[in-house]
Design a protein around this motif. Structure first.
Motif, short mmCIF file in Angstrom:
data_model
loop_
_atom_site.label_atom_id
_atom_site.label_comp_id
_atom_site.label_asym_id
_atom_site.label_seq_id
_atom_site.Cartn_x
_atom_site.Cartn_y
_atom_site.Cartn_z
N PHE A 199 0.83 -1.20 0.00
CA PHE A 199 0.00 0.00 0.00
C PHE A 199 0.87 1.26 0.00
O PHE A 199 0.64 2.19 -0.77
N LEU A 200 1.86 1.29 0.87
CA LEU A 200 2.72 2.47 0.99
C LEU A 200 3.61 2.66 -0.24
O LEU A 200 3.85 3.79 -0.68
N GLN A 201 4.09 1.57 -0.81
CA GLN A 201 4.92 1.68 -2.01
C GLN A 201 4.13 2.26 -3.18
O GLN A 201 4.64 3.10 -3.94
N GLN A 202 2.88 1.85 -3.31
CA GLN A 202 2.05 2.40 -4.37
C GLN A 202 1.76 3.87 -4.12
O GLN A 202 1.78 4.69 -5.05
N ARG A 204 2.97 9.51 -5.44
CA ARG A 204 3.25 10.75 -4.70
C ARG A 204 1.99 11.22 -3.96
O ARG A 204 1.60 12.38 -4.02
N ASN A 205 1.39 10.27 -3.23
CA ASN A 205 0.13 10.54 -2.56
C ASN A 205 0.06 9.81 -1.22
O ASN A 205 -0.98 9.26 -0.85
N ARG A 225 2.39 2.71 12.80
CA ARG A 225 2.78 1.59 11.91
C ARG A 225 3.68 2.09 10.79
O ARG A 225 4.56 1.37 10.32
N MET A 226 3.47 3.32 10.35
CA MET A 226 4.34 3.90 9.33
C MET A 226 5.79 3.94 9.83
O MET A 226 6.72 3.74 9.04
N THR A 227 5.99 4.22 11.11
CA THR A 227 7.36 4.28 11.62
C THR A 227 8.04 2.92 11.58
O THR A 227 9.27 2.85 11.52
N LEU A 255 10.80 1.70 2.48
CA LEU A 255 10.71 2.80 1.51
C LEU A 255 11.93 3.72 1.59
O LEU A 255 12.02 4.68 0.83
N GLY A 256 12.87 3.43 2.51
CA GLY A 256 14.07 4.24 2.64
C GLY A 256 13.79 5.66 3.08
O GLY A 256 14.53 6.58 2.72
#
Length: 488
Positions: free
Chosen positions: A282-285, A290-291, A311-313, A320-321
C-alpha cells in the motif's frame, strides 16, 4: 521552498584524576621524585604535582615525554582504568564527595592522605553508597522509568523501529487464522485466540489498573465490554494479551524489562492489524503516486489515526528508505509519545527523556489546536536548527483532553506526501528560549511584578503507583478479580 540545515560536533575527554594516578604510579615504579621526573621531561615538579592531582591537563607533547621517561606508552598513561586498588578507592571517594547527595549534608569533604588506610576508605565509601542508594530508592519510579524509556527509544531508533522476527510471527499467525486482506475482524481475532487455547471474555468489572487479564489456568482473556466507545481498540488489546504468550514473556524483572515487553506486544498487535506485506505494498504504491497520507493508510486497514501513524514508523524507513518522525502531543504541549529517526530537534530533560517535555509552539503538533477546522489534517513546513521538515497533524479529543498526532519527514521527502503544496510555514529556533519559552523584553517589562498566576496542580503526580511484579498494576485487585470469575 528551500530547506535549512545545521550541524554540531563533540570531542572526547580524558579523565584527569585517573590520568594523574597513572602518572604517579609509573613515576614511583621507576623511583622518580616529582622534581626528578620534572627535570627529565622539562617542567617543574610543582607542575607535575598539579597534573598528578587531576588539576591540570597536560599537553600531548608532555605526555609523550612522561611516557618515554617512565618506560610506558601514552596509551597506557591515558587508560581509563585506575592503576591499582588504592587509586580506584581515592577516585571513587572524590566522585562521591562531589555528588548532590553529599553536598546536601553541608559537611566538609575528607582529604585523603597516605595515613588513611584502604579499609577506612572502603568503610567511608560504603556510607556514601548507602546514602546514594537511599536517594535512588526515593526517586526510583519516575527516574528509572525515564531512563529506561530513553534507552529503549534509542535502541529502537537504531533499528529503524523495525523488528523482523515479530513481523514474521504475526504473518504466520494471521495465515493460520485464514486472514488474507482488508481490515482484521473481531471474528478473526477470536480464531487466533482459540488457536492458542484462549477464549475472549468481555466483562464490566476489570480492575481500573488493567487493560486486560489473562487467566492462564482456565484459558481466558478478559477484556472490557465490546460496546465501549472506540471498541475497535479491543482487537489490539486481545492481540497484545496473546503476544505475551507467543513471545514467551516471563514476569518482568525490572522497569526496563516491563517496557521492552510492552513495546513487543504493541508491535505484534500493530503487525496483525496492518500486516507487513499488505502494508508495504500500500505504501509503495502511494509513494509511486506521490500521494502518501496517514488517513488513507488508516482507512484501508480500519485502525485509528494514531495506530496507522505508528505503523508507518515500523515500515517506511526499512521498506521505503524514508526517515520520519511521529509525535503524540497533549493539549498543553506535552509530548506523550514520540519516535524520530530524521533528526527532528526535540526537547530533552537531563536524563535524555523526551516524554513529558513541552514541544515548541511553532511545531504543527501544537498550532494545529488553533485551526478552525480540526476535522482535517493540518500541513506545515517548519524550519528548525536540525533542518526543514514537512508535517501532517490531526487533532482529537479524549477523556484527558485534546491531543494531536503528527507524522513528518525531512524536506526532501515531502514530495511524496499529500499536502506538500501547503503554503503554511513556521520557523522554530528551540531549544533557544527566545523562540517560544521566554516572553519578549517589552512584554516582560510591562507585566513583571504586576501578575500572580495560580498554578494548576496535576494531582496524578501525587498518586502512588500500586506495587507488584507489574508496574502500575494492583495484584490484589487482579487476584480478587480472577477468584471471582473462576467460579463462573
Amino acid at each position: 521552498m528551500a530547506p535549512a540545515t545545521s550541524g554540531a560536533a563533540s570531542t572526547p575527554h580524558i579523565e584527569l584524576k585517573t590520568l594523574g594516578h597513572r602518572i604517579r604510579h609509573h613515576r614511583l615504579a621507576r623511583g622518580y621524585t616529582l622534581d626528578a621526573l620534572g627535570d627529565a621531561v622539562g617542567v617543574a615538579g610543582s607542575q607535575l604535582s598539579l597534573i598528578e592531582n587531576g588539576k591540570r591537563e597536560p599537553k600531548l607533547t608532555l605526555l609523550q615525554k612522561i611516557a618515554e621517561a617512565t618506560g610506558v606508552s601514552v596509551t597506557d598513561l591515558i587508560s581509563s582504568e585506575p592503576p591499582n586498588r588504592r587509586a580506584a578507592l581515592e577516585i571513587e571517594l572524590e566522585r562521591a564527595q562531589q555528588s548532590p547527595s553529599f553536598a546536601q549534608l553541608s559537611i566538609p569533604a575528607i582529604k585523603v592522605t597516605k595515613g588513611i588506610s584502604d579499609d577506612t576508605l572502603e568503610s567511608i565509601l560504603g556510607l556514601h553508597n548507602e546514602l546514594q542508594r537511599r536517594d535512588r530508592e526515593a526517586n526510583a519510579t519516575p527516574e528509572e522509568a525515564r531512563r529506561a524509556n530513553t534507552e529503549l527509544r534509542r535502541k529502537m531508533r537504531a533499528l529503524n523501529n523495525y523488528l523482523p522476527d515479530i513481523e514474521d510471527l504475526a504473518e504466520k499467525q494471521l495465515a493460520a487464522a485464514g486472514h488474507q486482506a482488508g481490515a482484521l475482524t473481531h471474528r478473526t481475532v477470536s480464531i487466533m485466540a482459540e488457536q492458542l487455547g484462549f477464549d475472549l471474555i468481555y466483562v464490566n468489572d476489570l480492575p481500573r489498573s488493567t487493560r486486560s487479564i489473562t487467566d492462564l489456568e482456565n484459558g481466558r482473556i478478559y477484556l472490557p465490554p465490546a460496546s465501549i466507545p472506540g471498541g475497535h481498540g479491543l482487537r489490539s488489546m486481545a492481540l497484545q494479551a496473546m503476544a505475551h504468550r507467543l513471545l514467551g514473556h516471563q514476569p518482568p524483572t525490572s522497569y526496563a524489562d516491563f517496557l521492552q515487553q510492552r513495546l513487543e506486544i504493541n508491535y505484534y498487535a500493530a503487525c496483525c492489524l496492518i500486516p507487513q506485506g499488505n502494508g508495504v505494498r500500500f505504501l509503495q504504491q502511494a509513494k509511486k503516486d506521490r500521494n502518501i497520507a496517514v488517513e488513507d493508510f488508516r482507512d484501508a486497514f480500519g485502525v485509528t489515526h494514531e495506530a496507522a501513524s505508528m505503523r508507518m514508523t515500523n515500515l517506511m524507513t526499512e521498506h521505503l528508505g524514508m526517515p520520519l518522525h511521529f509525535l503524540r502531543v497533549g493539549g498543553q504541549g506535552q509530548i506523550e509519545r514520540v519516535y524520530e529517526n530524521d533528526a527532528l530537534p526535540l526537547p530533552q530533560d537531563v536524563t535524555g527523556a523526551v516524554e513529558g517535555q513541552i514541544v515548541c509552539q511553532k511545531f504543527s503538533a501544537r498550532n494545529a489546536f488553533e485551526q478552525q477546522n480540526r476535522t482535517t489534517e493540518h500541513y506545515q513546513y517548519t524550519d528548525t536548527p536540525g533542518g526543514t521538515f514537512w508535517c501532517a497533524t490531526q487533532t482529537g479529543t479524549h477523556d484527558g483532553g485534546d491531543f494531536s498526532i503528527t507524522v513528518g519527514v525531512p524536506f526532501d521527502d515531502a514530495k511524496f506526501w499529500r499536502g506538500r503544496e501547503t503554503p503554511s510555514r513556521a520557523v522554530s529556533t528551540c531549544p533557544d528560549e527566545t523562540c517560544c519559552r521566554r516572553p519578549s523584553a517589552d512584554i516582560t517589562e510591562r507585566w513583571r511584578g504586576r501578575a500572580w498566576p495560580s498554578a494548576r496542580v496535576h494531582t496524578h503526580i501525587f498518586s502512588p503507583l500500586p506495587r507488584g511484579n507489574f508496574p502500575g498494576v494492583s495484584e490484589s485487585d487482579v487476584f480478587e478479580f480472577l477468584e471471582k470469575h473462576a467460579e463462573s
